[in-house]
Design an enzyme around this catalytic site. Structure first.
Site, short mmCIF file in Angstrom:
data_model
loop_
_atom_site.label_atom_id
_atom_site.label_comp_id
_atom_site.label_asym_id
_atom_site.label_seq_id
_atom_site.Cartn_x
_atom_site.Cartn_y
_atom_site.Cartn_z
NE ARG A 178 2.13 12.59 -3.51
CZ ARG A 178 3.42 12.92 -3.46
NH1 ARG A 178 3.97 13.32 -2.33
NH2 ARG A 178 4.17 12.82 -4.54
CB CYS A 236 9.35 10.04 -0.08
SG CYS A 236 10.83 11.01 -0.46
#
Length: 277
Positions: A178, A236
């Site tokens: 990601r 995050c």
């Protein structure tokens, strides 16, 4: 108080009046799963707090998937659950501490310091044949006297300004895939904030438990290099698993980092902000 508590330690304290357990189980792909699991069975006396409803503010499309909750609103919710700033709180989940760490960080932000995460979480408790119940505990509401320490987090404007005038190092807790923009399923844009480093939060764990403090310290110091923890801001996808990295650093004796609560989901909501892949 040390940031983690073992199953054995928790069992020895289980029915002491000063202990308050909070079930933080959650599934990002099924937001009702955590509450359903809690109603089926949970640790004795545990309250339930929902990531979206309790541990986050409402979304508006520009503030990320799990915005930082309003301090006064969160304090009211905590007090309604019988949690005061002086309570000994143990949070647990079934996701390696990813969601329990969010509550740990939020309570620390509001001024509570007797907060721990159950190492190994739900799975470790089951493996030890720990006591389970399915009834809702009787709760006496109290006042949570919040004293939020806003030096513990930064804003999207701080992160944007940091691109031109570096004041801190961003560390992204998402998976390496990601981070580089491969296989993004939760946010509409793949990639990362320019100049961020990557430390996947799952690398803090081994066999479902946090790695020993000395191992975490050695691994994190490879990433930190000459930086001190105060030089690092953690993010995050939405400000949740970044708290897991902050918890791991606390375990390692490297406390002091800050959180960017909006994280990637807030950052990428504005197409004018730069993206790296």
């Amino acid at each position: 108080m040390k940031p983690l508590i073992t199953v054995a330690e928790l069992k020895s304290l289980l029915h002491t009046p000063e202990l308050l357990l909070v079930d933080c189980r959650h599934d990002l792909t099924d937001v009702d799963a955590g509450r359903a699991a809690y109603l089926q069975s949970h640790l004795p006396g545990a309250r339930f707090m929902h990531l979206d409803e309790d541990l986050s503010a409402p979304k508006n499309g520009r503030n990320g998937r799990h915005p930082l909750p309003n301090a006064a609103t969160l304090a009211l919710k905590l007090g309604a659950l019988g949690i005061s700033k002086n309570s000994h709180v143990v949070a647990y989940d079934a996701s390696g501490g990813a969601f329990a760490a969010r509550l740990w960080w939020l309570l620390r932000w509001l001024g509570a310091d007797q907060v721990q995460v159950l190492d190994g979480g739900w799975q470790a408790w089951l493996a030890s044949e720990g006591e389970l119940v399915n009834g809702i505990p009787a709760i006496t509401p109290v006042i949570f006297d919040a004293t939020p320490d806003d030096a513990r987090h930064v804003s999207v404007d701080d992160v944007l300004a940091n691109l031109t005038t570096p004041q801190f190092q961003l560390v992204d807790a998402r998976s390496p895939e990601r981070f580089v923009g491969i296989g993004e399923t939760l946010d509409p844009v793949g990639g990362h904030i320019p100049d961020a480093a990557n430390r996947f939060f799952m690398h803090n764990l081994q066999d479902g438990h946090f790695k020993p403090a000395e191992v975490l310290r050695e691994e994190w110091q490879v990433l930190l290099g000459d930086m001190v923890p105060n030089d690092v801001v953690h993010q995050c996808g939405s400000g949740v698993t970044a708290c897991h990295n902050l918890l791991a650093l606390e375990v390692a004796g490297l406390s002091g980092g800050r959180l960017y609560p909006g994280s990637w989901s807030e950052w990428c909501s504005d197409p004018g902000r730069p993206v790296a892949v």
